[in-house]
Design a protein around this motif. Structure first.
Motif, mmCIF file in Angstrom:
data_model
loop_
_atom_site.group_PDB
_atom_site.id
_atom_site.type_symbol
_atom_site.label_atom_id
_atom_site.label_comp_id
_atom_site.label_asym_id
_atom_site.label_seq_id
_atom_site.Cartn_x
_atom_site.Cartn_y
_atom_site.Cartn_z
ATOM 1 N N PHE A 265 -16.324 -46.322 13.301
ATOM 2 C CA PHE A 265 -15.138 -46.117 12.482
ATOM 3 C C PHE A 265 -15.583 -46.088 11.029
ATOM 4 C CE2 PHE A 265 -12.657 -48.158 16.015
ATOM 5 C CZ PHE A 265 -11.760 -47.123 16.202
ATOM 6 N N ASN A 266 -14.968 -45.225 10.243
ATOM 7 C CA ASN A 266 -15.135 -45.288 8.804
ATOM 8 C C ASN A 266 -13.764 -45.535 8.194
ATOM 9 O OD1 ASN A 266 -17.918 -44.803 8.789
ATOM 10 N ND2 ASN A 266 -17.597 -42.592 8.909
ATOM 11 N N ALA A 267 -13.766 -46.113 6.997
ATOM 12 C CA ALA A 267 -12.521 -46.517 6.354
ATOM 13 C C ALA A 267 -12.147 -45.540 5.247
ATOM 14 C CB ALA A 267 -12.680 -47.928 5.794
ATOM 15 N N ARG A 268 -12.565 -44.276 5.406
ATOM 16 C CA ARG A 268 -12.437 -43.287 4.321
ATOM 17 C C ARG A 268 -12.676 -41.907 4.914
ATOM 18 N NH1 ARG A 268 -17.462 -41.430 5.135
ATOM 19 N NH2 ARG A 268 -18.814 -43.083 5.883
ATOM 20 N N PHE A 269 -12.456 -40.888 4.093
ATOM 21 C CA PHE A 269 -12.745 -39.528 4.498
ATOM 22 C C PHE A 269 -14.238 -39.351 4.780
ATOM 23 C CE2 PHE A 269 -8.896 -37.468 2.370
ATOM 24 C CZ PHE A 269 -8.534 -36.715 3.481
ATOM 25 N N GLY A 270 -14.570 -38.478 5.707
ATOM 26 C CA GLY A 270 -15.971 -38.143 5.979
ATOM 27 C C GLY A 270 -16.472 -37.112 4.980
ATOM 28 N N ASP A 271 -17.763 -37.158 4.743
ATOM 29 C CA ASP A 271 -18.412 -36.155 3.897
ATOM 30 C C ASP A 271 -19.552 -35.583 4.723
ATOM 31 O OD1 ASP A 271 -19.698 -34.689 1.956
ATOM 32 O OD2 ASP A 271 -19.477 -36.222 0.401
ATOM 33 N N PRO A 272 -19.534 -34.334 5.125
ATOM 34 C CA PRO A 272 -18.758 -33.211 4.602
ATOM 35 C C PRO A 272 -17.510 -32.805 5.393
ATOM 36 C CG PRO A 272 -20.537 -32.349 5.942
ATOM 37 C CD PRO A 272 -20.609 -33.857 6.039
ATOM 38 N N GLU A 273 -17.030 -33.620 6.330
ATOM 39 C CA GLU A 273 -15.873 -33.187 7.123
ATOM 40 C C GLU A 273 -14.656 -32.853 6.247
ATOM 41 O OE1 GLU A 273 -17.891 -35.730 7.854
ATOM 42 O OE2 GLU A 273 -17.825 -36.252 9.975
ATOM 43 N N THR A 274 -14.445 -33.639 5.199
ATOM 44 C CA THR A 274 -13.294 -33.420 4.317
ATOM 45 C C THR A 274 -13.266 -32.001 3.756
ATOM 46 O OG1 THR A 274 -13.544 -35.709 3.702
ATOM 47 C CG2 THR A 274 -12.090 -34.402 2.314
ATOM 48 N N THR B 120 -28.878 -38.012 8.524
ATOM 49 C CA THR B 120 -28.531 -37.870 7.105
ATOM 50 C C THR B 120 -27.061 -38.248 6.942
ATOM 51 O OG1 THR B 120 -27.623 -35.648 7.298
ATOM 52 C CG2 THR B 120 -30.020 -35.826 7.015
ATOM 53 N N GLY B 121 -26.553 -38.101 5.744
ATOM 54 C CA GLY B 121 -25.116 -38.279 5.523
ATOM 55 C C GLY B 121 -24.300 -37.155 6.156
ATOM 56 N N GLY B 122 -24.955 -36.049 6.542
ATOM 57 C CA GLY B 122 -24.246 -34.900 7.132
ATOM 58 C C GLY B 122 -24.702 -33.616 6.463
ATOM 59 N N GLN C 265 -16.438 -31.192 13.240
ATOM 60 C CA GLN C 265 -17.746 -31.656 13.731
ATOM 61 C C GLN C 265 -18.756 -31.590 12.611
ATOM 62 O OE1 GLN C 265 -20.338 -29.525 16.759
ATOM 63 N NE2 GLN C 265 -19.694 -31.288 17.981
ATOM 64 N N ASP C 266 -19.455 -32.696 12.435
ATOM 65 C CA ASP C 266 -20.511 -32.830 11.433
ATOM 66 C C ASP C 266 -21.861 -32.525 12.104
ATOM 67 O OD1 ASP C 266 -21.930 -33.569 9.175
ATOM 68 O OD2 ASP C 266 -21.636 -35.725 9.431
ATOM 69 N N HIS C 267 -22.905 -32.376 11.331
ATOM 70 C CA HIS C 267 -24.280 -32.219 11.845
ATOM 71 C C HIS C 267 -25.122 -33.249 11.113
ATOM 72 C CE1 HIS C 267 -22.231 -28.515 12.699
ATOM 73 N NE2 HIS C 267 -23.230 -28.059 13.428
ATOM 74 N N LYS C 268 -25.455 -34.344 11.802
ATOM 75 C CA LYS C 268 -26.068 -35.486 11.112
ATOM 76 C C LYS C 268 -27.567 -35.334 10.883
ATOM 77 C CE LYS C 268 -22.370 -38.234 11.855
ATOM 78 N NZ LYS C 268 -21.688 -39.330 11.273
ATOM 79 N N ARG C 269 -28.225 -34.561 11.752
ATOM 80 C CA ARG C 269 -29.680 -34.469 11.632
ATOM 81 C C ARG C 269 -30.067 -33.516 10.522
ATOM 82 N NH1 ARG C 269 -32.805 -36.605 15.479
ATOM 83 N NH2 ARG C 269 -31.629 -37.787 17.025
ATOM 84 N N LEU D 141 -8.354 -43.377 8.211
ATOM 85 C CA LEU D 141 -9.134 -43.956 9.305
ATOM 86 C C LEU D 141 -9.909 -42.823 9.973
ATOM 87 C CD1 LEU D 141 -9.939 -46.438 10.964
ATOM 88 C CD2 LEU D 141 -8.056 -45.896 12.520
ATOM 89 N N TYR D 142 -11.220 -42.975 9.960
ATOM 90 C CA TYR D 142 -12.123 -41.959 10.508
ATOM 91 C C TYR D 142 -12.704 -42.507 11.793
ATOM 92 C CZ TYR D 142 -16.725 -39.467 10.573
ATOM 93 O OH TYR D 142 -17.856 -38.765 10.903
ATOM 94 N N ALA D 143 -12.450 -41.827 12.898
ATOM 95 C CA ALA D 143 -13.082 -42.216 14.157
ATOM 96 C C ALA D 143 -14.151 -41.190 14.483
ATOM 97 C CB ALA D 143 -12.048 -42.284 15.276
HETATM 98 N N1 GLY Z 1 -20.188 -37.300 7.697
HETATM 99 C C1 GLY Z 1 -20.138 -38.604 8.213
HETATM 100 C C2 GLY Z 1 -19.585 -39.600 7.317
HETATM 101 O O1 GLY Z 1 -18.976 -39.295 6.314
HETATM 102 O O2 GLY Z 1 -19.741 -40.773 7.605
#
Ligand code: GLY
Ligand code: AMP
Length: 417
Positions: A284-293, A225-227, A211-215, A268-270
């Motif tokens: 959907f994202n086509a790559r790893f999430g940042d900062p989830e990775t 934000t980006g996370g 789980q990310d925190h976007k705000r 594949l990021y859902a």
């Molecule tokens: N943390 C969300 C993203 O990478 O899109």
């Protein structure tokens, strides 16, 4: 194996570190990488978008696999370019990366293949957009169609805020071309989580969820934000929900892309919200999430290099994960996301113990590492539980003085409530 990781953020630092730990990887290059990655990789001073120079380097240095981190080179076709030159590369083609690069493409795909998502409509004119907002009522969500680094989304609490966002995007071009078309969608209420999978030639290996925190600010306030921080696992999301997400979202999406003639390879990021009607896609994202990775990859028990090799060779692999939780917090430059202040020198990180540090926007200076971007560092700890990981990381982070920087003090709160 020699690998090259393309990108320069915290996500890429996590990918680099995981490769560097692998027994089957003899060398890791990062292009262009950042100064914080020097201990684990050799930096290659070539921009992510300079495909010709990157491919040339891969040939010259006999790179066995190039791993592409960020969305910009993917949506611009770096994978097609590398494959066209006979180079082994991991990531989606330009056609497949549209699942992230165009929200309209993703929405139409989901509608066609019955993948659950928020109801929506697309607009490029203001008047009909306003009419739709009036009709749907608030809360309602306004999104720029193209890439906007996670910032092109406004969750509007009132119709007035929604209309203002539409004006910002369509009239004042706040997100440039990315916002010349907007998607207006139903607000989904529920717990959010990130479900990422390795996908190659139809094989799907799901990762542990996070789980990310976007705000930007504590209590999930402030701009998107980006996370700002992440943790894994997400104990409030059950194994049944994870399985339902795989069966109703991830697998159908991979099959849909193949059926559309744009087979998806890569990560594949859902982004999912668990609603009263079950899990639904927010993006959907086509790559790893940042900062989830940064919280998911360190939980991989299997050797990353062995796994990637098996994946690319089409061999079956038993991908294993650790029980330990990981929780981390983003240190951002003051003013992020709107006007991050560059150049501030970081406090001495050597005094920290029991943490992992990933660099995203740093630059080595004679006085130490300095801020060189919006998100600067990601600092994480492991624990037997999310709570323990949270306590460990904040005990360390709070012990330093962070003038000129900002971070959230409540990462993980939803798991602990
Ligand atoms: N943390 C969300 C993203 O990478 O899109
Ligand atoms: P996105 O860039 O599409 O991930 O959106 C950024 C954030 O806005 C998401 O992580 C959610 O927290 C929120 N969001 C996006 N779409 C919706 C929606 N339809 N309903 C509720 N929240 C949303």
């Amino acid at each position: 194996m020699k690998v090259m990781v393309i990108g320069r953020g915290g996500r890429e630092h996590a990918i680099v570190r995981q490769f560097a730990r692998s027994a089957s990887i003899e060398r890791v290059y990062a292009a262009p990488g950042n100064d914080g990655m020097r201990l684990e990789s050799e930096l290659v001073p070539i921009d992510e978008m300079d495909f010709a120079a990157l491919a040339e380097f891969a040939k010259e240095h006999q790179i066995d696999c190039t791993f592409v981190g960020p969305e910009q080179p993917l949506t611009a076709g770096i994978v097609d370019f590398f494959e066209g030159q006979g180079l082994r590369v991991f990531g989606p083609s330009k056609a497949a990366a549209q699942i992230e690069g165009s929200k309209t493409f993703a929405k139409e795909l989901m509608a066609k293949y019955d993948i659950p998502t928020a109801a929506y409509k697309t607009f490029s004119e203001i008047a009909p957009a306003i009419e739709f907002i009036r009709q749907m009522g608030a809360p309602i969500v306004i999104k720029a169609d193209g890439l906007a680094a996670g910032k092109g989304v406004v969750v509007a609490k009132t119709e007035e805020d929604a209309i203002a966002a539409v004006h910002d995007m369509l009239e004042d071009q706040k997100f440039g071309e990315s916002g010349s078309t907007v998607v207006i969608e139903e607000f989904l209420d529920g717990e959010e989580f990130s479900f990422m999978s390795f996908v190659y030639n139809g094989a799907i290996y799901p990762m542990e969820i996070s789980q990310d925190h976007k705000r930007a600010f504590d209590g999930d306030r402030g701009p998107n934000t980006g996370g700002m921080g992440a943790y894994s696992p997400v104990p409030q999301i059950s194994a049944e929900t994870v399985e339902a997400t795989f069966n109703t979202i991830v697998k159908p999406a991979v099959e849909a892309m193949a059926a559309e003639g744009a087979p998806f390879n890569g990560i594949l990021y859902a982004g999912v919200i668990l609603t009263a009607q079950g899990p639904k896609v927010i993006e959907f994202n086509a790559r790893f999430g940042d900062p989830e990775t940064q919280v998911v990859l360190p939980r991989m028990k299997s050797d990353f290099g062995d796994f990637m090799n098996a994946l690319l060779e089409g061999e079956k692999y038993e991908l294993e994960w650790q029980e330990q939780a990981v929780l981390g917090v983003v240190i951002a430059a003051e003013g992020y996301p709107d006007k991050p202040v560059k150049g501030k020198v970081l406090p001495n990180l050597a005094s920290l113990s029991g943490v992992d540090i990933f660099h995203s926007g740093t630059k080595a200076t004679s006085e130490g590492f300095a801020a060189n971007g919006g998100r600067v560092l990601f600092i994480s700890s492991e624990g037997d539980s999310v709570k323990e990981a949270q306590e460990k990381v904040y005990a360390q982070v709070n012990a330093l003085s962070w003038s000129g920087f900002m971070y959230r003090t409540d990462i993980g709160w939803r798991a602990l409530g």
